[in-house]
Design a protein around this motif. Sequence first.
Motif, PDB file in Angstrom:
ATOM      1  N   LEU A  69       0.807  -1.222   0.000  1.00 11.70           N
ATOM      2  CA  LEU A  69       0.000   0.000   0.000  1.00 11.70           C
ATOM      3  C   LEU A  69       0.841   1.273   0.000  1.00 11.70           C
ATOM      4  O   LEU A  69       0.296   2.374   0.055  1.00 11.70           O
ATOM      5  CB  LEU A  69      -0.927  -0.002   1.221  1.00 11.70           C
ATOM      6  CG  LEU A  69      -1.934  -1.156   1.282  1.00 11.70           C
ATOM      7  CD1 LEU A  69      -2.683  -1.145   2.602  1.00 11.70           C
ATOM      8  CD2 LEU A  69      -2.913  -1.088   0.112  1.00 11.70           C
TER       9      LEU A  69
ATOM     10  N   THR B 245       2.807   3.189  -5.960  1.00 14.49           N
ATOM     11  CA  THR B 245       2.247   2.640  -7.207  1.00 14.49           C
ATOM     12  C   THR B 245       3.205   2.776  -8.383  1.00 14.49           C
ATOM     13  O   THR B 245       2.828   2.498  -9.522  1.00 14.49           O
ATOM     14  CB  THR B 245       0.928   3.365  -7.560  1.00 14.49           C
ATOM     15  OG1 THR B 245       1.191   4.771  -7.702  1.00 14.49           O
ATOM     16  CG2 THR B 245      -0.133   3.142  -6.495  1.00 14.49           C
TER      17      THR B 245
ATOM     18  N   GLN C  83       2.680  -4.740  -6.232  1.00 16.23           N
ATOM     19  CA  GLN C  83       2.410  -3.684  -7.203  1.00 16.23           C
ATOM     20  C   GLN C  83       2.337  -4.230  -8.631  1.00 16.23           C
ATOM     21  O   GLN C  83       1.636  -3.664  -9.480  1.00 16.23           O
ATOM     22  CB  GLN C  83       3.485  -2.595  -7.124  1.00 16.23           C
ATOM     23  CG  GLN C  83       3.308  -1.656  -5.954  1.00 16.23           C
ATOM     24  CD  GLN C  83       4.121  -0.396  -6.153  1.00 16.23           C
ATOM     25  OE1 GLN C  83       4.102   0.224  -7.211  1.00 16.23           O
ATOM     26  NE2 GLN C  83       4.861  -0.020  -5.126  1.00 16.23           N
TER      27      GLN C  83
ATOM     28  N   MET D  88      -1.133  -5.244  -9.174  1.00 15.40           N
ATOM     29  CA  MET D  88      -1.956  -4.037  -9.353  1.00 15.40           C
ATOM     30  C   MET D  88      -1.850  -3.524 -10.790  1.00 15.40           C
ATOM     31  O   MET D  88      -2.854  -3.141 -11.411  1.00 15.40           O
ATOM     32  CB  MET D  88      -1.493  -2.935  -8.397  1.00 15.40           C
ATOM     33  CG  MET D  88      -1.655  -3.238  -6.934  1.00 15.40           C
ATOM     34  SD  MET D  88      -0.999  -1.860  -5.948  1.00 15.40           S
ATOM     35  CE  MET D  88      -0.721  -2.659  -4.372  1.00 15.40           C
TER      36      MET D  88
ATOM     37  N   ILE E 218      -4.622   3.679 -10.206  1.00 21.23           N
ATOM     38  CA  ILE E 218      -5.071   2.393  -9.667  1.00 21.23           C
ATOM     39  C   ILE E 218      -6.164   2.603  -8.624  1.00 21.23           C
ATOM     40  O   ILE E 218      -5.969   3.339  -7.657  1.00 21.23           O
ATOM     41  CB  ILE E 218      -3.878   1.644  -9.038  1.00 21.23           C
ATOM     42  CG1 ILE E 218      -2.828   1.387 -10.125  1.00 21.23           C
ATOM     43  CG2 ILE E 218      -4.323   0.324  -8.417  1.00 21.23           C
ATOM     44  CD1 ILE E 218      -1.512   0.903  -9.594  1.00 21.23           C
TER      45      ILE E 218
ATOM     46  N   LYS F 250      -5.720  -1.984  -5.021  1.00 20.77           N
ATOM     47  CA  LYS F 250      -4.590  -1.958  -4.083  1.00 20.77           C
ATOM     48  C   LYS F 250      -4.847  -2.891  -2.904  1.00 20.77           C
ATOM     49  O   LYS F 250      -3.982  -3.690  -2.525  1.00 20.77           O
ATOM     50  CB  LYS F 250      -4.352  -0.537  -3.570  1.00 20.77           C
ATOM     51  CG  LYS F 250      -3.924   0.463  -4.627  1.00 20.77           C
ATOM     52  CD  LYS F 250      -3.752   1.842  -4.013  1.00 20.77           C
ATOM     53  CE  LYS F 250      -3.423   2.894  -5.066  1.00 20.77           C
ATOM     54  NZ  LYS F 250      -3.292   4.238  -4.474  1.00 20.77           N
TER      55      LYS F 250
ATOM     56  N   ALA G 196      -2.939  -6.438  -2.116  1.00 17.52           N
ATOM     57  CA  ALA G 196      -2.198  -6.519  -0.856  1.00 17.52           C
ATOM     58  C   ALA G 196      -2.650  -7.717  -0.028  1.00 17.52           C
ATOM     59  O   ALA G 196      -1.830  -8.454   0.538  1.00 17.52           O
ATOM     60  CB  ALA G 196      -2.383  -5.227  -0.062  1.00 17.52           C
TER      61      ALA G 196
END
Length: 334
Positions: free
Chosen positions: A56, A59, A194, A197, A216, A221, A225
């Motif tokens: 988190l 990005t 990531q 993502m 995103i 996210k 995660a």
Amino acid sequence: MEVALVVVVVAFALGFDYTNGFHDAANAIATSVSTRALTPRAALIMAAFFNLVGALLGTEVATTIAEEIIDIQDAPPHQGLVIVLAALIGAITWNMITWWFGLPSSSTHAIIGGLTGVGIASGVTVYWSAIVDKVVLPMIVSPLVGFIGAFAVMVAVLWIFRKAKPGPTFRRFRIAQTASAAAMALGHGLQDAQKTMGVILLALVAGGFREQAQGIPLWVKISAALAISAGTYAGGWRIMRTLGRKIIELDPARGFVAESVSAVVLYVNAFILHAPVSTTHTITSAIMGVGATKRVSAVRWGVAKNIGGAWVLTIPAAALVAAVVYWILWPILR
């Protein structure tokens, strides 16, 4: 049809994220478990938590995956989704093969290989210059930096503590390994979650559900995660044995140095270079680096050679599987 296909692609992406977690869980905790700094269960819980936190924190790597490997914005939505799905199947397949044989290969390069292979097979634009700059060069440089950096830091540690009593010193390094393992797990989440993502964003863009410039979504996210954290908690004992014991018998000081140097390399690539580097390559080369300070023969180079072979094969193997999957799926789903 596109909605259903997007759901399937997102499910496969989170499945890849999960396999990434248990495939690469060893990266963060193998050294701590092998030196008995942490129990396996405590190490897995800690690694899962810091994978979640790391996922988190940024990005930049996700953006690289979504925008700088292949371009599917001009492909029809249906084809774009099949392209992403084939890339994921190629990456998952290679992850499972290397996990089965206990080889610490790179999930990062598996997904990049999958995207590249399906990009070639489908005829969309492949950004070769970006792949060279942000994938191939870091793939070569990061392990070298990990090896040399870990070797140099370990030599410094040996000199600083040359007159210290081994027993108390090792106990302190076992405590310090809790922090270094946490830092490594944070870097793993920062890098590897990531990538998932980025792939999900690629699928949303391909399906026409989101513009790349919008970035995103929060749900992507959080789900990425959680998936990598769940996979990490599931563990990766086959690979853990390879990293923790088969390359070299680690002591707490060497485990601490290997983890610390690896974490620094991951942070630099994520926050400064925005390069999707391999957590696996970085920690493995750092373990070899600290091991070489004992003597060159202390590193089991035969095992290292097998790992190196898996590294070299990862991108082309995942690319080939992804291309074949695309050639099978596209005539069926078009």
